[in-house]
Design an enzyme around this catalytic site. Structure first.
Site, PDB file in Angstrom:
ATOM      1  N   TYR A 254     -18.507  19.393 -20.304  1.00 36.18           N
ATOM      2  CA  TYR A 254     -18.684  18.565 -19.369  1.00 36.18           C
ATOM      3  C   TYR A 254     -17.312  18.156 -18.706  1.00 36.18           C
ATOM      4  O   TYR A 254     -17.110  16.983 -18.645  1.00 36.18           O
ATOM      5  CB  TYR A 254     -18.475  16.995 -21.039  1.00 36.18           C
ATOM      6  CG  TYR A 254     -19.527  17.246 -22.460  1.00 36.18           C
ATOM      7  CD1 TYR A 254     -21.064  16.590 -20.716  1.00 36.18           C
ATOM      8  CD2 TYR A 254     -20.110  17.543 -23.310  1.00 36.18           C
ATOM      9  CE1 TYR A 254     -22.270  17.191 -21.368  1.00 36.18           C
ATOM     10  CE2 TYR A 254     -21.364  17.498 -24.298  1.00 36.18           C
ATOM     11  CZ  TYR A 254     -21.812  17.044 -22.903  1.00 36.18           C
ATOM     12  OH  TYR A 254     -23.706  17.932 -24.102  1.00 36.18           O
TER      13      TYR A 254
ATOM     14  N   ASN B 209     -27.600   8.007 -17.174  1.00 35.30           N
ATOM     15  CA  ASN B 209     -27.370   9.519 -18.441  1.00 35.30           C
ATOM     16  C   ASN B 209     -27.117   8.962 -19.536  1.00 35.30           C
ATOM     17  O   ASN B 209     -26.850   8.224 -19.639  1.00 35.30           O
ATOM     18  CB  ASN B 209     -25.722  10.121 -17.933  1.00 35.30           C
ATOM     19  CG  ASN B 209     -25.939  11.241 -18.344  1.00 35.30           C
ATOM     20  OD1 ASN B 209     -26.461  11.319 -19.087  1.00 35.30           O
ATOM     21  ND2 ASN B 209     -24.549  12.111 -18.676  1.00 35.30           N
TER      22      ASN B 209
ATOM     23  N   ASP C  74     -39.758   4.141 -21.927  1.00 35.80           N
ATOM     24  CA  ASP C  74     -40.812   2.592 -20.961  1.00 35.80           C
ATOM     25  C   ASP C  74     -40.228   2.084 -19.985  1.00 35.80           C
ATOM     26  O   ASP C  74     -41.058   1.416 -19.201  1.00 35.80           O
ATOM     27  CB  ASP C  74     -41.410   2.078 -22.881  1.00 35.80           C
ATOM     28  CG  ASP C  74     -42.868   2.311 -23.424  1.00 35.80           C
ATOM     29  OD1 ASP C  74     -42.753   3.645 -22.570  1.00 35.80           O
ATOM     30  OD2 ASP C  74     -42.602   2.223 -25.055  1.00 35.80           O
TER      31      ASP C  74
ATOM     32  N   HIS D  52     -27.299  13.824 -15.765  1.00 32.79           N
ATOM     33  CA  HIS D  52     -26.939  14.902 -16.757  1.00 32.79           C
ATOM     34  C   HIS D  52     -25.711  15.651 -15.980  1.00 32.79           C
ATOM     35  O   HIS D  52     -26.255  16.443 -14.906  1.00 32.79           O
ATOM     36  CB  HIS D  52     -28.038  16.105 -17.313  1.00 32.79           C
ATOM     37  CG  HIS D  52     -28.833  15.472 -17.790  1.00 32.79           C
ATOM     38  ND1 HIS D  52     -29.357  14.782 -18.731  1.00 32.79           N
ATOM     39  CD2 HIS D  52     -30.342  15.392 -16.507  1.00 32.79           C
ATOM     40  CE1 HIS D  52     -30.530  14.007 -18.853  1.00 32.79           C
ATOM     41  NE2 HIS D  52     -31.268  14.281 -17.897  1.00 32.79           N
TER      42      HIS D  52
ATOM     43  N   SER E  68     -23.592  18.002 -17.027  1.00 33.19           N
ATOM     44  CA  SER E  68     -24.322  19.154 -17.494  1.00 33.19           C
ATOM     45  C   SER E  68     -25.884  20.139 -17.238  1.00 33.19           C
ATOM     46  O   SER E  68     -26.840  19.258 -17.112  1.00 33.19           O
ATOM     47  CB  SER E  68     -24.395  19.746 -19.152  1.00 33.19           C
ATOM     48  OG  SER E  68     -25.195  19.225 -19.714  1.00 33.19           O
TER      49      SER E  68
HETATM   50  C1  DHK Z   1     -24.785  14.606 -21.954  1.00 34.29           C
HETATM   51  C2  DHK Z   1     -25.158  14.466 -23.589  1.00 34.29           C
HETATM   52  O1  DHK Z   1     -24.455  13.976 -23.983  1.00 34.29           O
HETATM   53  C3  DHK Z   1     -26.128  14.893 -23.851  1.00 34.29           C
HETATM   54  O2  DHK Z   1     -26.653  14.998 -24.963  1.00 34.29           O
HETATM   55  C4  DHK Z   1     -27.284  15.732 -23.479  1.00 34.29           C
HETATM   56  C5  DHK Z   1     -25.246  14.929 -20.698  1.00 34.29           C
HETATM   57  C6  DHK Z   1     -26.116  15.625 -21.430  1.00 34.29           C
HETATM   58  C7  DHK Z   1     -25.044  15.152 -19.876  1.00 34.29           C
HETATM   59  O3  DHK Z   1     -25.215  16.938 -18.911  1.00 34.29           O
HETATM   60  O4  DHK Z   1     -24.326  14.660 -19.017  1.00 34.29           O
HETATM   61  O5  DHK Z   1     -28.003  16.481 -23.550  1.00 34.29           O
END
Ligand code: DHK
Length: 144
Positions: free
Chosen positions: A25, A73, A86, A99, A101
């Protein structure tokens, strides 16, 4: 559209960006991301984070009729939350699912987002700057 209103919603654990799994991240905090978004905003933005599914549902219901677009996100909720899916469908405006990632290149638990069924567009794998990319893309969608 002049001064479009965009709500940016963040799910669980994104409040720990900067310290959580930096190899996935990065080192940017959510506060830094919010300040990038505010600097890039062309109209009012709201920026929220919650670790609780129902709060995300409440925020999406509150966005209906108020926000011209939503960037979300959903984090860990992405892969199972029918309640948030929903609520996204109820919202009714353009939605960018974001996301940090590239979830498509990750393990099975982090690969298949059910949120994409309700998203206008999906951005994944651009890191923290993906939020600014998403904001620009949302303005493009709203002007189209
Ligand atoms: C962030 C999260 O906390 C994960 O549960 C997701 C996502 C990916 C991200 O890449 O921002 O799978």
């Amino acid at each position: 559209m002049s001064d479009p209103i965009v709500h940016i919603l963040n799910g669980p654990n994104l409040n720990t960006l900067g310290i959580r799994e930096p190899e996935i991240y990065g080192h940017t905090t959510l506060a830094q991301i919010e300040s990038w978004c505010r600097a890039a905003a062309r109209g009012p933005i709201e920026f929220h984070q919650s670790n609780h599914e129902g709060n995300i549902v409440d925020l999406l219901q509150a966005a209906r009729g108020v926000a011209d677009g939503v960037i979300i996100n959903p984090a860990g909720h992405s892969f199972y939350s029918v309640a948030i899916l929903d609520a996204l469908k109820i919202y009714g405006g353009p939605i960018i699912e974001l996301h940090i990632s590239n979830i498509h290149a990750r393990d099975a638990a982090h690969r298949n987002s059910i949120m994409s069924q309700a998203a206008t567009a999906v951005i994944a794998g651009l890191g923290a700057r993906g939020y600014v990319t998403a904001l620009g893309a949302m303005y493009d969608l709203l002007e189209a």
